[in-house]
Design a protein around this motif. Structure first.
Motif, PDB file in Angstrom:
ATOM      1  N   GLY A  86       6.845  -0.911   8.103  1.00 44.36           N
ATOM      2  CA  GLY A  86       7.530   0.321   8.456  1.00 44.36           C
ATOM      3  C   GLY A  86       6.859   1.482   7.730  1.00 44.36           C
ATOM      4  N   VAL A  87       6.482   2.525   8.495  1.00 43.19           N
ATOM      5  CA  VAL A  87       5.798   3.665   7.869  1.00 43.19           C
ATOM      6  C   VAL A  87       6.358   4.977   8.399  1.00 43.19           C
ATOM      7  CG1 VAL A  87       3.638   2.387   7.552  1.00 43.19           C
ATOM      8  CG2 VAL A  87       4.013   3.690   9.652  1.00 43.19           C
ATOM      9  N   GLU A  88       6.038   6.074   7.708  1.00 46.97           N
ATOM     10  CA  GLU A  88       6.483   7.384   8.167  1.00 46.97           C
ATOM     11  C   GLU A  88       5.697   7.814   9.399  1.00 46.97           C
ATOM     12  OE1 GLU A  88       8.713   9.958   7.520  1.00 46.97           O
ATOM     13  OE2 GLU A  88       9.732   8.257   6.579  1.00 46.97           O
ATOM     14  N   ASN A  89       4.399   7.592   9.339  1.00 47.25           N
ATOM     15  CA  ASN A  89       3.530   8.078  10.396  1.00 47.25           C
ATOM     16  C   ASN A  89       2.388   7.080  10.574  1.00 47.25           C
ATOM     17  OD1 ASN A  89       1.558   9.357  11.903  1.00 47.25           O
ATOM     18  ND2 ASN A  89       1.984  11.380  11.028  1.00 47.25           N
TER      19      ASN A  89
ATOM     20  N   THR B 163      17.094  -9.944  10.993  1.00 45.32           N
ATOM     21  CA  THR B 163      17.395 -11.365  11.200  1.00 45.32           C
ATOM     22  C   THR B 163      16.159 -12.237  11.379  1.00 45.32           C
ATOM     23  OG1 THR B 163      17.466 -11.187  13.587  1.00 45.32           O
ATOM     24  CG2 THR B 163      19.521 -10.763  12.430  1.00 45.32           C
ATOM     25  N   GLY B 164      15.011 -11.603  11.586  1.00 44.81           N
ATOM     26  CA  GLY B 164      13.797 -12.391  11.780  1.00 44.81           C
ATOM     27  C   GLY B 164      13.634 -12.918  13.190  1.00 44.81           C
ATOM     28  N   ARG B 165      14.528 -12.527  14.102  1.00 49.51           N
ATOM     29  CA  ARG B 165      14.327 -12.933  15.493  1.00 49.51           C
ATOM     30  C   ARG B 165      14.804 -11.829  16.426  1.00 49.51           C
ATOM     31  NH1 ARG B 165      19.453 -14.346  16.570  1.00 49.51           N
ATOM     32  NH2 ARG B 165      20.602 -14.745  14.664  1.00 49.51           N
ATOM     33  N   ALA B 166      14.323 -11.885  17.658  1.00 44.35           N
ATOM     34  CA  ALA B 166      14.705 -10.860  18.627  1.00 44.35           C
ATOM     35  C   ALA B 166      16.104 -11.156  19.153  1.00 44.35           C
ATOM     36  CB  ALA B 166      13.702 -10.823  19.772  1.00 44.35           C
TER      37      ALA B 166
ATOM     38  N   THR C 110       0.862  -1.165   0.000  1.00 46.44           N
ATOM     39  CA  THR C 110       0.000   0.000   0.000  1.00 46.44           C
ATOM     40  C   THR C 110       0.901   1.217   0.000  1.00 46.44           C
ATOM     41  OG1 THR C 110      -1.368  -1.275   1.489  1.00 46.44           O
ATOM     42  CG2 THR C 110      -2.025   0.998   1.148  1.00 46.44           C
ATOM     43  N   GLU C 111       0.405   2.344  -0.539  1.00 47.84           N
ATOM     44  CA  GLU C 111       1.224   3.554  -0.431  1.00 47.84           C
ATOM     45  C   GLU C 111       1.373   3.892   1.050  1.00 47.84           C
ATOM     46  OE1 GLU C 111      -0.749   7.005  -1.768  1.00 47.84           O
ATOM     47  OE2 GLU C 111      -2.730   6.145  -1.486  1.00 47.84           O
ATOM     48  N   LEU C 112       2.400   4.614   1.390  1.00 49.07           N
ATOM     49  CA  LEU C 112       2.787   4.977   2.756  1.00 49.07           C
ATOM     50  C   LEU C 112       3.554   3.856   3.477  1.00 49.07           C
ATOM     51  CD1 LEU C 112      -0.286   6.909   4.259  1.00 49.07           C
ATOM     52  CD2 LEU C 112       1.703   7.797   3.064  1.00 49.07           C
ATOM     53  N   VAL C 113       3.476   2.614   2.977  1.00 46.64           N
ATOM     54  CA  VAL C 113       4.239   1.547   3.623  1.00 46.64           C
ATOM     55  C   VAL C 113       5.635   1.496   3.004  1.00 46.64           C
ATOM     56  CG1 VAL C 113       4.416  -0.937   3.996  1.00 46.64           C
ATOM     57  CG2 VAL C 113       2.209   0.198   4.219  1.00 46.64           C
ATOM     58  N   LYS C 114       6.637   1.756   3.832  1.00 56.56           N
ATOM     59  CA  LYS C 114       8.002   1.796   3.296  1.00 56.56           C
ATOM     60  C   LYS C 114       8.598   0.406   3.127  1.00 56.56           C
ATOM     61  CE  LYS C 114      11.086   4.820   4.740  1.00 56.56           C
ATOM     62  NZ  LYS C 114      11.802   5.636   5.738  1.00 56.56           N
ATOM     63  N   ASN C 115       8.330  -0.424   4.091  1.00 59.23           N
ATOM     64  CA  ASN C 115       8.769  -1.800   3.924  1.00 59.23           C
ATOM     65  C   ASN C 115       7.882  -2.718   4.737  1.00 59.23           C
ATOM     66  OD1 ASN C 115       9.916  -2.110   6.651  1.00 59.23           O
ATOM     67  ND2 ASN C 115      11.325  -0.528   5.910  1.00 59.23           N
ATOM     68  N   CYS C 116       7.900  -3.975   4.352  1.00 58.91           N
ATOM     69  CA  CYS C 116       6.943  -4.904   4.939  1.00 58.91           C
ATOM     70  C   CYS C 116       7.571  -6.281   5.003  1.00 58.91           C
ATOM     71  CB  CYS C 116       5.693  -4.917   4.071  1.00 58.91           C
ATOM     72  SG  CYS C 116       4.600  -6.277   4.454  1.00 58.91           S
ATOM     73  N   LYS C 117       7.243  -6.988   6.067  1.00 60.27           N
ATOM     74  CA  LYS C 117       7.882  -8.279   6.273  1.00 60.27           C
ATOM     75  C   LYS C 117       6.963  -9.167   7.097  1.00 60.27           C
ATOM     76  CE  LYS C 117      12.455  -9.825   7.399  1.00 60.27           C
ATOM     77  NZ  LYS C 117      13.716  -9.477   8.013  1.00 60.27           N
TER      78      LYS C 117
END
Lengths: 254, 326
Positions: free
Chosen positions: B262-265, B302-305, B245-252
């Protein structure tokens, strides 16, 4: 010279602070001298006995052995305590310092030798109260010989500690190395009456020459020539100290 | 000016590659942190940089000298606080400092004054004649820091400086580290697996995992990688596909099934995201969002904490520390 003096200072400081170790170092040899020595001295109270012990009574025969034993055990244990430095981390402080490792380990060896000889000297003075045919004139020579002895066994201890990878090995060395070395040294009974194979082993035991040399200075009799005793001890001390320095210079953590 | 410069550094122990081809630089006067889980290769790197271990491959220049060739020169110029204490527990605080001074060539009145000043700096002045074995964990760490500063090193290495300490003591130690940098203009290289520590102290961070540096930058730069806000969504049905979607910078998609955006706001983006989900017929079960932390960065990369300690690798490293060779 700085690293040498600093480590020497450290070993002496540590020694003076470890009160239980100091007391233990005196108590053990004294127990041997009093209970073992007095006990057997009555058994060896027959006319022929003096012949077995090179012309002296059993207590006087035993006394130089006990002094060597005291120096031997305390120097060996302090050498092995490099293992504690590994475990508690102080070794890293030395390994990462910009000082000469050769000096550092030599400082340690000399420091530990001095404290061991100090303990031996006090035991030596105490033996005079119980063993009666010892020569007072022998005292300074026995102390010097004790210093050479200490140097060689501190070095052996350091070598073993650098080789060892865990604390578990410590107990094993104590029982499989220290006791046999003591029994094969002629400290408690003459070498000449041992079975041939034991005699052979005692000839390759450095402690034998320290005990024999101490007898020479305190009783005036010895199995080997005094020059042999001193020569062999000096040679071994240089050899072991050399190996200890060589190994310490190459020590890393991995 | 780069005071530490590492190129293609590799360290192998028999079967394990502890440090796997890392390159990085540390500028003079900055606080640089290696952030990563236990067993990531942080301590091994410190041991190489402080000349205690030889690298298998690659080069490392520390304070202008090669770790392979000039270990003596490097040793004069660095101070180290190891993960485990390296104090003599039978000696007093003062004696430990004194011995350190002597083997680092600090002498006489100068040495005595520096010891007094530094013990005051770490608030151990009252304890200078007390034997170290009675010290608390925090006091030991403070004394180690004071000792490492005694010979005025150009670079100070701190390996997990607040490991195992209570929160108050940790905050205290952070104060010392910040003051140290300001007062002595020192370069500080530290390793940590605490996010908050890296965030509090470091000007630049290298995130390290499995012996590799997976990201490098200032805390802000690293966090920007995910966006200004991070949104977590859980759908009723497991989704495989990320939301574009617009506004979404990255997604996982995270291993636990949640989607990380990850989004701006977040306040602006959330309505759009709900809309997009509705259109697709996806039912949202759970929503949360916050400003990204370094933990999110690590999770993203890394996909983990970072706190998930993987038993095996950790044990390998622990055993290694116990094992000493010639």
């Amino acid at each position: 010279m700085k690293a040498f003096i600093t480590l020497l200072y450290r070993q002496i400081k540590r020694f003076m602070r470890a009160k239980s170790r100091v007391i233990g170092a005196f108590v053990n040899p004294l127990l041997w001298l009093v209970f073992f020595g007095l006990g057997w001295s009555k058994v060896f109270n027959f006319p022929m006995a003096k012949q077995i012990f090179g012309g002296s009574d059993y207590l006087s025969f035993l006394a130089p052995g006990i002094v060597s034993m005291a120096i031997f055990s305390s120097s060996f244990i302090s050498g092995i305590s490099v293992l504690w430095d590994k475990e508690f981390g102080f070794l890293k402080e030395i390994l990462v310092a910009p000082c000469s490792r050769k000096e550092a380990i030599m400082g340690r060896i000399v420091g530990d030798s001095l404290t061991s000889v100090l303990q031996g000297a006090i035991i030596l003075l105490m033996t005079f109260t119980i063993a009666h045919s010892l020569k007072i004139s022998g005292i300074p020579y026995v102390i010097l010989l004790g210093f050479i002895l200490a140097g060689s066994f501190v070095s052996v201890g350091v070598i073993l500690a650098l080789k060892m990878t865990s604390m578990e090995g410590f107990q094993m060395i104590m029982s499989f190395l220290m006791l046999p070395l003591l029994f094969l040294s002629g400290a408690f009974y003459p070498i000449d009456t041992m079975p041939a194979w034991m005699q052979a082993l005692s000839r390759i035991n450095p402690l034998t020459y320290a005990v024999d040399g101490s007898r020479y200075f305190l009783l005036g009799t010895s199995k080997f020539a005094i020059t042999t005793d001193i020569g062999i001890l000096l040679l071994l001390t240089f050899l072991f100290a050399g190996v200890a320095v060589y190994m310490f210079e190459r020590t890393t953590i991995d | 000016m780069d005071i530490i410069s590492v190129k293609n550094l590799v360290k192998k122990f028999e079967d394990v590659t502890a440090v796997d081809n890392i390159s990085f630089t540390v500028k003079k006067g900055e606080i640089f942190a290696f952030l990563g889980p236990n067993g990531a290769g942080k301590t091994t790197t410190i041991h190489i940089l402080t000349t205690l271990l030889k690298p298998t491959e690659g080069t490392a220049i520390v304070a202008g000298h090669d770790v392979r060739e000039d270990s003596a020169e490097i040793r004069k110029r660095i101070g180290i606080v190891f993960q485990d204490s390296s104090l003599d527990r039978e000696l007093t605080a003062y004696e430990n400092m004194y011995i350190h001074g002597k083997i680092y060539n600090v002498d006489g009145r100068d040495l005595r004054k520096r010891i007094e000043d530094l013990l005051k700096f770490v608030e151990l002045g009252k304890f200078k004649n007390k034997v170290v074995k009675n010290f608390s964990g925090g006091m030991i760490r403070r004394l180690e820091i004071a000792r490492a500063l005694l010979h005025r090193p150009e670079i100070l290495f701190l390996d997990e400086p607040t490991l195992g300490l209570d929160p108050q003591t940790r905050a205290h130690i952070w104060e010392y580290i910040k003051n140290m940098k300001e007062e002595h203009e020192m370069t500080i290289f530290l390793t940590t697996h605490y996010m908050d520590e890296a965030e509090q102290l470091a000007e630049r961070i290298g995130i390290i995992d499995h012996g590799k540096i997976i990201a490098e930058g200032s805390p802000e730069e690293l966090k920007k990688r995910i966006g200004k806000d991070v949104i977590y969504l859980r759908f009723s049905d497991k989704t495989e596909n990320c939301m574009e979607t617009e506004l979404v910078k990255n997604c996982k998609i995270l291993p636990d099934g949640r989607m990380e955006l990850g989004v701006e706001n977040a306040a602006e983006a959330l309505p759009r995201i709900f809309e997009a989900a509705m259109k697709k017929g996806q039912k949202i079960m759970e929503v949360s969002y916050h400003s990204p932390t370094l933990n999110d960065v690590f999770l993203y990369l890394t996909g983990r904490a970072i706190r998930e300690e993987r038993g095996n690798k950790l044990d390998v490293m622990k055993n290694r520390r116990k094992r000493w060779g010639r």
